[in-house]
Design a protein around this motif. Structure first.
Motif, short mmCIF file in Angstrom:
data_model
loop_
_atom_site.label_atom_id
_atom_site.label_comp_id
_atom_site.label_asym_id
_atom_site.label_seq_id
_atom_site.Cartn_x
_atom_site.Cartn_y
_atom_site.Cartn_z
N HIS A 260 55.21 27.25 41.65
CA HIS A 260 54.38 26.87 42.80
C HIS A 260 55.14 25.88 43.68
CE1 HIS A 260 50.87 26.00 45.17
NE2 HIS A 260 50.95 24.72 44.87
N LEU A 261 55.84 24.96 43.03
CA LEU A 261 56.61 23.95 43.76
C LEU A 261 57.70 24.63 44.59
CD1 LEU A 261 57.13 20.93 44.17
CD2 LEU A 261 58.43 20.91 42.04
N ALA A 262 58.38 25.61 43.99
CA ALA A 262 59.44 26.32 44.71
C ALA A 262 58.85 27.06 45.91
CB ALA A 262 60.14 27.30 43.76
N GLU A 263 57.67 27.66 45.71
CA GLU A 263 57.01 28.37 46.83
C GLU A 263 56.71 27.40 47.97
OE1 GLU A 263 54.58 31.43 43.96
OE2 GLU A 263 53.45 30.29 45.47
N GLN A 264 56.21 26.22 47.61
CA GLN A 264 55.90 25.23 48.63
C GLN A 264 57.14 24.85 49.42
OE1 GLN A 264 54.05 22.48 45.72
NE2 GLN A 264 52.52 22.13 47.32
N LEU A 265 58.22 24.60 48.68
CA LEU A 265 59.47 24.18 49.34
C LEU A 265 59.97 25.26 50.30
CD1 LEU A 265 61.13 22.53 46.22
CD2 LEU A 265 60.52 21.33 48.33
N HIS A 266 59.84 26.51 49.86
CA HIS A 266 60.26 27.61 50.73
C HIS A 266 59.34 27.72 51.94
CE1 HIS A 266 62.36 29.44 47.02
NE2 HIS A 266 63.26 28.86 47.82
N ARG A 267 58.05 27.56 51.69
CA ARG A 267 57.07 27.67 52.78
C ARG A 267 57.32 26.59 53.84
NH1 ARG A 267 52.59 27.56 49.93
NH2 ARG A 267 52.06 25.39 50.35
N LEU A 268 57.65 25.41 53.34
CA LEU A 268 57.88 24.29 54.26
C LEU A 268 59.24 24.41 54.96
CD1 LEU A 268 56.56 21.46 51.94
CD2 LEU A 268 55.62 22.03 54.17
N GLY A 269 60.07 25.30 54.49
CA GLY A 269 61.40 25.47 55.07
C GLY A 269 62.30 24.28 54.80
N ALA A 270 62.05 23.62 53.69
CA ALA A 270 62.81 22.40 53.38
C ALA A 270 64.13 22.74 52.69
CB ALA A 270 61.98 21.49 52.49
N HIS A 271 65.11 21.93 52.94
CA HIS A 271 66.34 22.01 52.15
C HIS A 271 66.18 21.03 51.00
CE1 HIS A 271 69.04 24.58 54.54
NE2 HIS A 271 68.10 24.33 55.44
N TYR A 272 66.43 21.51 49.83
CA TYR A 272 66.10 20.66 48.69
C TYR A 272 67.18 20.75 47.63
CZ TYR A 272 64.60 25.12 46.70
OH TYR A 272 64.58 26.42 46.28
N ILE A 273 67.25 19.70 46.85
CA ILE A 273 68.07 19.78 45.64
C ILE A 273 67.26 19.24 44.47
CG2 ILE A 273 70.34 19.68 46.72
CD1 ILE A 273 70.54 16.80 46.09
N ILE A 274 67.45 19.90 43.35
CA ILE A 274 66.80 19.49 42.11
C ILE A 274 67.89 18.83 41.26
CG2 ILE A 274 65.49 20.25 40.08
CD1 ILE A 274 64.07 20.97 42.69
N LEU A 275 67.71 17.56 41.00
CA LEU A 275 68.75 16.82 40.28
C LEU A 275 68.20 16.42 38.90
CD1 LEU A 275 70.88 14.03 41.93
CD2 LEU A 275 70.16 13.87 39.56
N VAL A 276 68.87 16.85 37.88
CA VAL A 276 68.46 16.49 36.51
C VAL A 276 69.43 15.41 36.03
CG1 VAL A 276 67.92 17.32 34.20
CG2 VAL A 276 67.69 18.86 36.16
#
Lengths: 347, 466
Positions: A260-276
């Motif tokens: 769901h989080l990934a869908e939101q990020l795509h919907r918002l058109g955001a550039h994102y990084i997931i840092l572990v």
């Protein structure tokens, strides 16, 4: 009837006086900093003692307070482990003019991040860049509703009612431990620290970025590391040469939340990084979770440093026992992420 | 919505003010009361409102032909239809899984394999209470004790009246309906009494019942790990807890209704100061026991058909009463054993001569309390295994060690003293023979103690599960 009715109401008001007085005192004092802007009076007892705030709520309140003038478009999200990723370090990798905000919460969950993105969307905020710090523990954590300090903010969490939220803080304020401390902070400081009411590790804060950082620790580490990493401090840390690997966590509700989080990020058109990030001597992300995260968020967006060869085995990379990476290391990880070919969104 | 939450503390004053503002328009006042009751109930789960509506409308429309028809067979048919529908809903939601499991176990014991699905459904709060209230109305109409009302609004309010909706007192139509169909006048004395009763009910729930609950969670978590005296003390604490919890709820319910100018029936009259088990059951959960007496015991013949038949009727009533409390074998055992303990009274003459116990009656009161405490230990057991573990500890456990949780007596002792001193009144705070300033200090002290003692995660009233 009218006279006796009025008389009755007056008697009820009189009966309610002590309770009303307590509530009024609580609202005025706001000991947990959840009613009035937290940064205006956050270090009530000088530099040495600070009430453990509900960072999720403070983040939401500060956002509402400053967004009008700063028009945030880039967000650092995650638990307390995202705290030391400085806006200035990230800004170096973002397009000029990006307005960064730390939208974090202690013991953040995937659901909590998702709720915050929903909130931003509802606010009509443009979300261009998102840095999400997902430590391994977040993948097996549900929302902590038992501890008021970590419950979601009613501003961002649809499941938390405003009245319920504030009632919980009020009720917790009425515990004898808390009352004793507020009446005599210095006299009961040690007890209050051990109970998690207050902390001695008081960070500096930049309210408009909602950024907390340990300026005094950083300067000490930079100038004289041994003065900070004393033998006593290091002795408190468990030394495990090889970090263990935890079992798979990315299934069931957490996997759904991540999708769901990934869908939101795509919907918002955001550039994102997931840092572990790495944790000292703690479980690293297991291979299965790494694959699932990469599949959900995209291979180019997930940066797993949980088994970082030096940081996960060096206690001097952490402010505390095993979790909070020092800001210098955070910067290194950020730089590592952006040294790869990420195409950033340009406004 | 629970009585001991801040939501109710906000809800009740708002309802109170609007309710009395509408005092000159009875229909509007009842409509508002109904809406408030549905909000109160829907706070748990709005879907449960559908069940209340089904119960209400079925009962209303089946009672009309019962009241207006002279043919007995027709009237009986409608009564039967109503009882079947209401008990059917109750059975589905409360007992289906219990009987399905029991039948499967029985067939399994006979070597027959049976496998059918159980229902994964929530038990609607208060379903046992409002179902019994609805059934009593139908039967009363059939018996001619009350007239079938043609006013749907007051009837809907009668079924859903929020103070007593989820855990009683179980009202009768001839007591509550006339109050709902006639204009109410604000009565200062009644309202003040209501406030005092709410305060006392909250004190019992928050200060006593919840505290006992915290002790008991630890003491009875693993009975095999406890010593024998701990189980004995747990029995005492639970007897106090369930009384403080349920009578506290009833006090808040009756007090809240009084604020709205409505009198509900009493549900408890200091049951632990009874001098016999018979007297105990006349003082404990009065509205339920009188329901069973009127609609089960007397139709079965009551005590008019000889002593042995009386014994049988008592056993039937108490077994049903146990089953009413819950779909679990422990409740049936609890009811049955209570019935057995009442049987000797059938063959003995009554000894109570005064309305209230005196100092000289204390040994008998203690005896009754001990018996009740033993019975409630069965009631408290999570299941038969848990009950078995408690019995095992009582038989084989260590009697040489001190019990865990002795400090609970610090709460119980003042509570029992206050109850004893106030036993001649409806509730101890009703009339305090003390100077005004002292009384106000007591009210304020209790209010603050309740506020300080109530945790955020409130413990549900025990009787909500029934």
């Amino acid at each position: 009837m009218k006279r006796s009715f009025t008389h009755f109401i007056l008697r009820c008001l009189l009966a309610a006086l002590p309770v009303a007085g307590l509530i009024l005192a609580y609202v005025v004092a706001d000991p947990f900093r959840v009613i009035w802007p937290a940064d205006d009076a956050i270090a009530q007892w000088g530099d040495s003692l600070q009430v453990n705030i509900n960072q999720g709520h403070v983040s939401a309140m500060n956002f509402m307070r400053y967004n009008g003038e700063r028009h945030y478009d880039s967000f650092i999200m995650g638990s307390s482990m995202s705290q030391n990723y400085k806006a200035s370090d990230w800004a170096a990798h973002l397009p000029a003019g990006a307005s960064i905000y730390h939208f974090d919460a202690w013991r953040e969950t995937l659901q909590g991040i998702s709720d915050k993105l929903d909130f931003l969307e509802k606010q009509g905020t443009t979300v261009n860049n998102v840095l999400i710090v997902i430590e391994e523990e977040m993948l097996h954590r549900d929302a902590d509703v038992s501890d008021f300090r970590f419950m979601g903010s009613p501003i961002t969490s649809p499941d938390v009612g405003t009245l319920d939220f504030h009632w919980r803080f009020f009720k917790n304020c009425l515990s004898m431990d808390v009352i004793r401390f507020f009446l005599d902070p210095q006299g009961h400081a040690s007890q209050a620290v051990s109970q998690g009411i207050v902390t001695r590790d008081v960070p500096s804060r930049i309210p408009e970025l909602n950024e907390s950082y340990y300026a005094q620790f950083d300067s000490l580490i930079a100038v004289s590391p041994d003065a900070f990493f004393t033998p006593e401090r290091l002795a408190q840390r468990e030394i495990r040469a090889v970090p263990t690997v935890d079992g798979p966590q990315m299934h069931g509700p957490r996997e759904q939340q991540a999708r769901h989080l990934a869908e939101q990020l795509h919907r918002l058109g955001a550039h994102y990084i997931i840092l572990v990030p790495p944790r000292y001597g703690r479980p690293t992300l297991c291979a299965y979770d790494r694959v699932v995260l990469a599949e959900i968020f995209g291979r180019d967006h997930v940066f797993d440093f949980s088994d970082h060869p030096t940081m996960s085995t060096d206690p001097r990379c952490f402010y505390d026992r095993d979790a909070h990476l020092i800001s210098r290391c955070c910067k290194q990880l950020l730089d590592s992420c952006y040294s790869t070919s990420i195409s950033l969104h340009s406004r | 919505m629970q009585f001991d939450t801040y939501i109710y503390a906000l809800f009740l004053p708002v309802v109170f003010l609007i309710y009395w503002w509408l005092r000159k328009r009875l229909t509007w006042q009842n409509a508002f009361l109904l809406a408030a009751s549905y909000v109160f109930y829907g706070w748990w789960d709005w879907r449960f409102l559908g069940l209340i509506l089904i119960t209400t409308l079925t009962t209303f429309f089946t009672a009309l032909p019962i009241g207006g028809n002279s043919r007995r067979a027709v009237r009986r048919g409608f009564v039967a239809a109503n009882v079947v529908v209401n008990l059917g809903i109750l059975a589905t939601f409360k007992y289906f899984n219990f009987f399905a499991d029991a039948l499967r176990d029985l067939l399994g014991a006979l070597g027959l394999h049976a496998d059918w699905p159980t229902l994964n459904i929530l038990l609607p709060v208060g379903i046992s209470f409002y179902t019994f209230q609805a059934i009593s109305y139908t039967i009363d109409v059939y018996r001619g004790k009350t007239k079938a009302t043609r006013q749907l609004l007051p009837f809907m309010t009668y079924i859903a009246f929020f103070p007593q909706l989820v855990a009683g007192p179980i009202e009768r139509a001839d007591h509550l309906m006339p109050q709902l169909t006639s204009p109410r006048r604000f009565d200062y004395g009644q309202a003040v009494t209501g406030m005092r009763q709410i305060l006392w009910g909250l004190a019992k729930k928050v200060l006593i019942a919840n505290t006992m609950g915290n002790y008991l969670d630890t003491m009875l978590y693993n009975p095999l790990a406890m010593n024998a005296w701990t189980i004995v003390l747990a029995a005492i604490l639970f007897a106090i807890q369930i009384y403080a919890d349920f009578s506290g709820y009833s006090d808040i319910a009756i007090g809240s209704a009084r604020l709205l100018g409505i009198e509900l029936v009493a549900n408890f009259r200091y049951p632990y100061f009874s001098r016999s088990m018979r007297e105990f059951w006349q003082r404990w959960h009065i509205s339920l026991m009188s329901w069973f007496r009127e609609y089960v015991y007397i139709p079965l013949g009551g005590s008019r058909r000889g002593k042995w038949r009386t014994c049988l009727n008592i056993m039937v009533v108490f077994a049903l009463s146990g089953l009413w409390h819950g779909a679990d074998a422990t409740f049936v055992i609890w009811g049955t054993v209570n019935g057995l303990m009442l049987l000797p009274s059938v063959f003995m003459s009554r000894r109570e001569t005064t309305a209230h116990a005196s100092w000289r009656d204390l040994p008998r009161c203690l005896g009754v309390f001990a018996l009740a405490a033993i019975m409630f230990l069965i009631f408290r057991a999570n299941n038969l295994d848990h009950l078995g573990q408690m019995c095992h500890t009582l038989v084989y456990g260590n009697w040489a060690a001190l019990p865990m949780g002795l400090s609970a007596m610090l709460y119980i002792a003042p509570f029992v003293v206050v109850e004893w001193l106030g036993r001649k009144q409806e509730f101890p705070l009703k009339h305090l023979p003390l100077p005004t300033a002292v009384r106000w200090l007591i009210y304020w002290g209790l209010s603050l103690a309740i506020l300080f003692s109530s945790t955020h995660d409130t413990q549900q009233f025990i009787y909500f599960q029934f």
